[in-house]
Design an enzyme around this catalytic site. Structure first.
Site, PDB file in Angstrom:
ATOM      1  N   GLU A 220       0.873  -1.166   0.000  1.00 32.79           N
ATOM      2  CA  GLU A 220       0.000   0.000   0.000  1.00 32.79           C
ATOM      3  C   GLU A 220       0.912   1.219   0.000  1.00 32.79           C
ATOM      4  OE1 GLU A 220      -2.987  -0.402  -0.568  1.00 32.79           O
ATOM      5  OE2 GLU A 220      -3.273  -2.499  -0.046  1.00 32.79           O
ATOM      6  N   CYS A 254      -1.894   9.318   2.833  1.00 26.35           N
ATOM      7  CA  CYS A 254      -1.429   8.746   1.565  1.00 26.35           C
ATOM      8  C   CYS A 254      -2.415   8.958   0.432  1.00 26.35           C
ATOM      9  CB  CYS A 254      -1.122   7.253   1.732  1.00 26.35           C
ATOM     10  SG  CYS A 254      -2.528   6.265   2.278  1.00 26.35           S
TER      11      CYS A 254
END
Length: 475
Positions: A220, A254
């Site tokens: 991720e 993010c």
């Protein structure tokens, strides 16, 4: 020498391997936990999180220098608690064997898939959401019946101490363990699966280390997540959503909107609206109680260097909101900033921005915006503000990103029934939803052969009957 003294003499690699062997031995000894056991473990973890809410909020505030407790509760705790509820509610269905079609020659048998725990899952979590991004992979691994080793970021020591205390009270070390130490040594362990959340650069190193043991990885990562505002949609609601996504946790998210693509005729309107709405959200400017500091001096310098590099190459830097100069009153705090006239020779055009800095690019038509996005690595998220029309469809069809939110930002990550993950440079593999359960499970295909099947007619010795059947199958 006592056992404790012996342990302190071990290298990180030796210590990690010792824990891994203990967890794997426990898994082989005890087998897959039952549905009831998994649900009970998840329920206990949820109760512990809620009970330790204040400790977690205080610890994260300590690690960041300043972070709103409401922001922590919203982005760290709510997501994990709701994720646990979702998994407990759906776990029986996820664990249930699934029937599959069987080929005609074996029609009197049956095919099905059983979902089996992988064994021991390693989790490397980042500093920006040190509870959510640590515990959601752990929760998913537990739901799938695995043992877990968690290595959180060294940048959040206070939060790590709370996590270590909480998890050690809930689980024996051969089930769930929190470790600290060398990340390279951890990535090199022969896990059954490794989940990493962090930067693309470190993700490459993690994947390379894991490949030595053929360990499958879920990465991720991040990247420059674009926001496209359709012409005519520079409206307060849209700009408010962009400001929320960009400034949440001081931009240290993010999936934060990295930059905005706004029609060239509406850039001034966008900036005026952004400034006004930032003032409304943070009435005391960058020293507002709800405005988050950058995690440390190193990350702060990375961001100020991006701004200065852009300024040196001709960009216009505009600080927005109330009293932006007062950011200096709080350690490693950066005022909300807009950057205009960005060109490709600036670092800010290519590097992921992990802070409250919003470059704004003008575009002429929707194809121009799409081409700009597609000329860069595939992002973790994409945001589009506009009507349900041909332009929206064109953006969805012609761009590739991990996930998309239409007329909003960030919130797709909280949808438990949607998979979450990147594509290309922004990551690989999914978790959340049934995809997360299946990522951390082995889908074992099982054929139960019937007492009679046509395939036996193909056994040697071969002859005319074999040839006839082959001609039938190969029509």
């Amino acid at each position: 020498m006592t056992t404790t003294e012996e342990t302190t003499q071990l290298t990180d690699a030796e210590r990690f391997n010792h824990i891994l062997r203990a967890q794997r031995a426990a898994y082989l000894r005890d087998g897959a936990p039952s549905l009831a056991t998994r649900r009970n473990d998840l329920r206990n973890l949820k109760a512990a999180l809620i009970a330790r809410r204040s400790d977690i909020e205080e610890a994260i505030n300590t690690d960041f220098g300043h972070r709103s407790r409401h922001e922590t509760a919203l982005m760290e705790l709510v997501g994990v608690v709701q994720g646990i509820d979702y998994l407990r509610r759906n776990l029986r269905r996820f664990m249930r064997p699934t029937r599959r079609h069987i080929d005609l020659p074996l029609r009197f048998g049956s095919n099905h898939i059983e979902y089996q725990p992988l064994g021991v899952v390693g989790v490397i979590s980042p500093w920006n959401y040190p509870v959510n991004l640590s515990l959601m992979p752990v929760v998913t691994a537990i739901a799938a019946g695995n043992r877990v080793m968690l290595k959180p970021s060294k940048l959040t020591p206070a939060t790590n101490a709370v996590l270590t205390s909480m998890l050690s009270e809930l689980f024996p070390p051969e089930q769930v363990t929190v470790v600290s130490g060398d990340g390279s040594a951890f990535s090199s362990l022969p896990f059954d699966h490794l989940v990493f959340t962090g930067s693309t650069e470190v993700g490459r190193a993690v994947m390379k280390a894991a490949s030595e043991n053929l360990v499958p990885v879920t990465l991720e990562l991040g990247g420059k997540s674009p926001t496209i505002v359709a012409k005519g949609h520079v409206r307060d609601q849209a700009v408010s959503d962009i400001a929320f996504g960009k400034l949440l946790s001081g931009g240290q998210t993010c999936i934060a909107p990295d930059y905005a693509l706004v029609h060239e005729s509406e850039i001034d309107t966008f900036i005026a609206s952004y400034d006004r709405l930032v003032k409304s959200a943070y009435p005391d400017g960058p020293t507002s109680k709800d405005y988050t500091s950058i995690v440390d001096d190193k990350q702060y310098k990375i961001l100020t260097d991006l701004i200065e590099d852009a300024r040196a190459h001709g960009a216009r830097i505009i600080e927005v909101g109330h009293r932006p100069h007062e950011a200096a009153r709080r350690p490693h705090t950066l005022a909300p900033t807009v950057v205009l006239d960005v060109t490709d020779d600036m670092r800010i055009a290519h590097e992921e921005i992990f802070g409250p800095i919003l470059p704004i690019f003008g575009y002429r038509d929707i194809d121009d915006a799409i081409n700009y996005v597609n000329a860069r690595p595939r992002p973790l998220a994409l945001y589009y503000f506009g009507d349900d029309d041909a332009d929206r469809r064109k953006v969805l069809d012609r761009t590739t990103s991990g996930n998309v939110t239409i007329n909003g930002t960030i919130m797709h990550v909280g949808q438990d029934d949607l998979p979450f993950g990147g594509v290309g440079a922004s990551g690989m593999g999914k978790y959340h939803g049934i995809e997360g359960f299946r990522t951390l499970s082995h889908a074992k295909g099982i054929l139960v052969q019937g007492r009679w099947n046509a395939a036996r007619l193909l056994y040697a010795p071969f002859g005319g009957r074999t040839e006839a059947l082959l001609n039938l199958f190969l029509r």
